[in-house]
Design a protein around this motif. Sequence first.
Motif, PDB file in Angstrom:
ATOM      1  N   THR A 188       0.905   5.078  -7.365  1.00 59.16           N
ATOM      2  CA  THR A 188       1.590   4.335  -8.436  1.00 59.16           C
ATOM      3  C   THR A 188       2.499   5.256  -9.237  1.00 59.16           C
ATOM      4  N   ALA A 189       1.992   6.443  -9.599  1.00 62.77           N
ATOM      5  CA  ALA A 189       2.793   7.403 -10.369  1.00 62.77           C
ATOM      6  C   ALA A 189       4.013   7.863  -9.565  1.00 62.77           C
ATOM      7  N   ILE A 190       3.815   8.159  -8.293  1.00 64.14           N
ATOM      8  CA  ILE A 190       4.925   8.585  -7.433  1.00 64.14           C
ATOM      9  C   ILE A 190       5.970   7.480  -7.327  1.00 64.14           C
ATOM     10  N   ASN A 191       5.502   6.258  -7.148  1.00 61.76           N
ATOM     11  CA  ASN A 191       6.422   5.122  -7.024  1.00 61.76           C
ATOM     12  C   ASN A 191       7.159   4.835  -8.329  1.00 61.76           C
ATOM     13  N   GLU A 192       6.469   4.973  -9.467  1.00 59.79           N
ATOM     14  CA  GLU A 192       7.138   4.763 -10.761  1.00 59.79           C
ATOM     15  C   GLU A 192       8.263   5.764 -10.974  1.00 59.79           C
ATOM     16  N   LEU A 193       8.045   6.983 -10.535  1.00 59.14           N
ATOM     17  CA  LEU A 193       9.083   8.010 -10.653  1.00 59.14           C
ATOM     18  C   LEU A 193      10.160   7.857  -9.581  1.00 59.14           C
ATOM     19  N   ASN A 194       9.854   7.125  -8.530  1.00 57.30           N
ATOM     20  CA  ASN A 194      10.785   6.870  -7.428  1.00 57.30           C
ATOM     21  C   ASN A 194      11.204   8.155  -6.703  1.00 57.30           C
ATOM     22  N   ILE A 195      10.311   9.138  -6.716  1.00 57.03           N
ATOM     23  CA  ILE A 195      10.621  10.453  -6.145  1.00 57.03           C
ATOM     24  C   ILE A 195      10.997  10.361  -4.666  1.00 57.03           C
ATOM     25  N   LEU A 196      10.206   9.652  -3.901  1.00 56.70           N
ATOM     26  CA  LEU A 196      10.417   9.631  -2.451  1.00 56.70           C
ATOM     27  C   LEU A 196      11.744   8.976  -2.084  1.00 56.70           C
ATOM     28  N   ASN A 197      12.210   8.039  -2.916  1.00 59.78           N
ATOM     29  CA  ASN A 197      13.514   7.405  -2.667  1.00 59.78           C
ATOM     30  C   ASN A 197      14.654   8.227  -3.260  1.00 59.78           C
ATOM     31  N   ASP A 198      14.495   8.641  -4.528  1.00 64.33           N
ATOM     32  CA  ASP A 198      15.572   9.382  -5.193  1.00 64.33           C
ATOM     33  C   ASP A 198      15.887  10.706  -4.509  1.00 64.33           C
ATOM     34  N   LEU A 199      14.891  11.302  -3.889  1.00 67.49           N
ATOM     35  CA  LEU A 199      15.076  12.598  -3.238  1.00 67.49           C
ATOM     36  C   LEU A 199      14.883  12.501  -1.726  1.00 67.49           C
ATOM     37  N   SER A 200      15.101  11.316  -1.170  1.00 65.34           N
ATOM     38  CA  SER A 200      14.846  11.083   0.260  1.00 65.34           C
ATOM     39  C   SER A 200      15.684  11.978   1.165  1.00 65.34           C
ATOM     40  N   ARG A 201      16.880  12.368   0.709  1.00 61.36           N
ATOM     41  CA  ARG A 201      17.731  13.211   1.559  1.00 61.36           C
ATOM     42  C   ARG A 201      17.142  14.601   1.803  1.00 61.36           C
ATOM     43  N   TYR A 202      16.096  14.941   1.033  1.00 59.72           N
ATOM     44  CA  TYR A 202      15.429  16.241   1.184  1.00 59.72           C
ATOM     45  C   TYR A 202      14.125  16.123   1.982  1.00 59.72           C
ATOM     46  N   ASP A 203      13.929  15.004   2.661  1.00 61.55           N
ATOM     47  CA  ASP A 203      12.756  14.776   3.515  1.00 61.55           C
ATOM     48  C   ASP A 203      11.425  15.093   2.822  1.00 61.55           C
ATOM     49  N   PRO A 204      11.153  14.448   1.684  1.00 61.34           N
ATOM     50  CA  PRO A 204       9.923  14.762   0.946  1.00 61.34           C
ATOM     51  C   PRO A 204       8.655  14.371   1.708  1.00 61.34           C
ATOM     52  N   ILE A 205       7.636  15.199   1.561  1.00 61.19           N
ATOM     53  CA  ILE A 205       6.309  14.902   2.108  1.00 61.19           C
ATOM     54  C   ILE A 205       5.283  15.253   1.032  1.00 61.19           C
ATOM     55  N   LEU A 206       4.395  14.317   0.754  1.00 59.28           N
ATOM     56  CA  LEU A 206       3.275  14.578  -0.144  1.00 59.28           C
ATOM     57  C   LEU A 206       2.228  15.356   0.627  1.00 59.28           C
ATOM     58  N   CYS A 207       1.870  16.519   0.113  1.00 55.98           N
ATOM     59  CA  CYS A 207       0.876  17.374   0.761  1.00 55.98           C
ATOM     60  C   CYS A 207      -0.291  17.588  -0.198  1.00 55.98           C
ATOM     61  N   GLY A 208      -1.193  18.444   0.212  1.00 54.06           N
ATOM     62  CA  GLY A 208      -2.254  18.851  -0.690  1.00 54.06           C
ATOM     63  C   GLY A 208      -3.552  18.096  -0.518  1.00 54.06           C
ATOM     64  N   THR A 209      -4.348  18.145  -1.564  1.00 51.59           N
ATOM     65  CA  THR A 209      -5.735  17.687  -1.485  1.00 51.59           C
ATOM     66  C   THR A 209      -5.920  16.194  -1.716  1.00 51.59           C
ATOM     67  N   ILE A 210      -5.068  15.587  -2.503  1.00 51.96           N
ATOM     68  CA  ILE A 210      -5.256  14.163  -2.818  1.00 51.96           C
ATOM     69  C   ILE A 210      -5.118  13.288  -1.571  1.00 51.96           C
ATOM     70  N   PRO A 211      -4.116  13.499  -0.720  1.00 53.34           N
ATOM     71  CA  PRO A 211      -4.056  12.687   0.498  1.00 53.34           C
ATOM     72  C   PRO A 211      -5.291  12.853   1.400  1.00 53.34           C
ATOM     73  N   LEU A 212      -5.931  14.014   1.347  1.00 52.51           N
ATOM     74  CA  LEU A 212      -7.087  14.290   2.201  1.00 52.51           C
ATOM     75  C   LEU A 212      -8.421  13.933   1.543  1.00 52.51           C
ATOM     76  N   GLN A 213      -8.376  13.450   0.316  1.00 54.28           N
ATOM     77  CA  GLN A 213      -9.578  13.121  -0.454  1.00 54.28           C
ATOM     78  C   GLN A 213     -10.505  14.328  -0.619  1.00 54.28           C
TER      79      GLN A 213
END
Length: 170
Positions: A13-38
């Motif tokens: 929800t926070a990522i979507n509210e900031l629209n990071i993945l769309n606003d910076l899509s030309r830089y091929d963003p990927i969410l990494c780290g511990t949260i996706p892996l629980q």
Amino acid sequence: MEFGNNRQQKALTAINELNILNDLSRYDPILCGTIPLQIDIEDSDLDIIFYVTNFSEFEDKVLKLYSHLSDFKLERKRIRDEDVVKANFNFKGFEFEMFGQNQPTHKQHAYLHMIVQAEVLKRDESMKCKVIELKEKGYKTEPAFCEVLGIDGDPYIGLLEYGEKKGFIN
């Protein structure tokens, strides 16, 4: 993460509210780290990596979009002989770390580490509790995995070598 646990859904929800993945899509963003892996703990951040070929342009865009957010910080530095741009800020209870370097995101260490970690957890679910326990004791993620897996030396390199040896990454 759309169907993930409560924290993952809040992060999305926070990522979507900031629209990071769309606003910076030309830089091929990927969410990494511990949260996706629980395997996150209370103070785990949201790590988003970017493929940046023009650092000044990326910095300008990040400043324009996120400099108004709490605890915003932007810096350019060298890590392992590579130029990187790093931005940090807080939003909706999460610390964000945006990390850009001139390398495709699917080849960056953060992504490769996450792939190796996901494969380890998929093969042995008991690793999850052991890693979280070490993280709660102050370990960073890669050193925690290396401790559990019995990998000596630099944990950031060791985890990649382990992943290559096991065929998780190439």
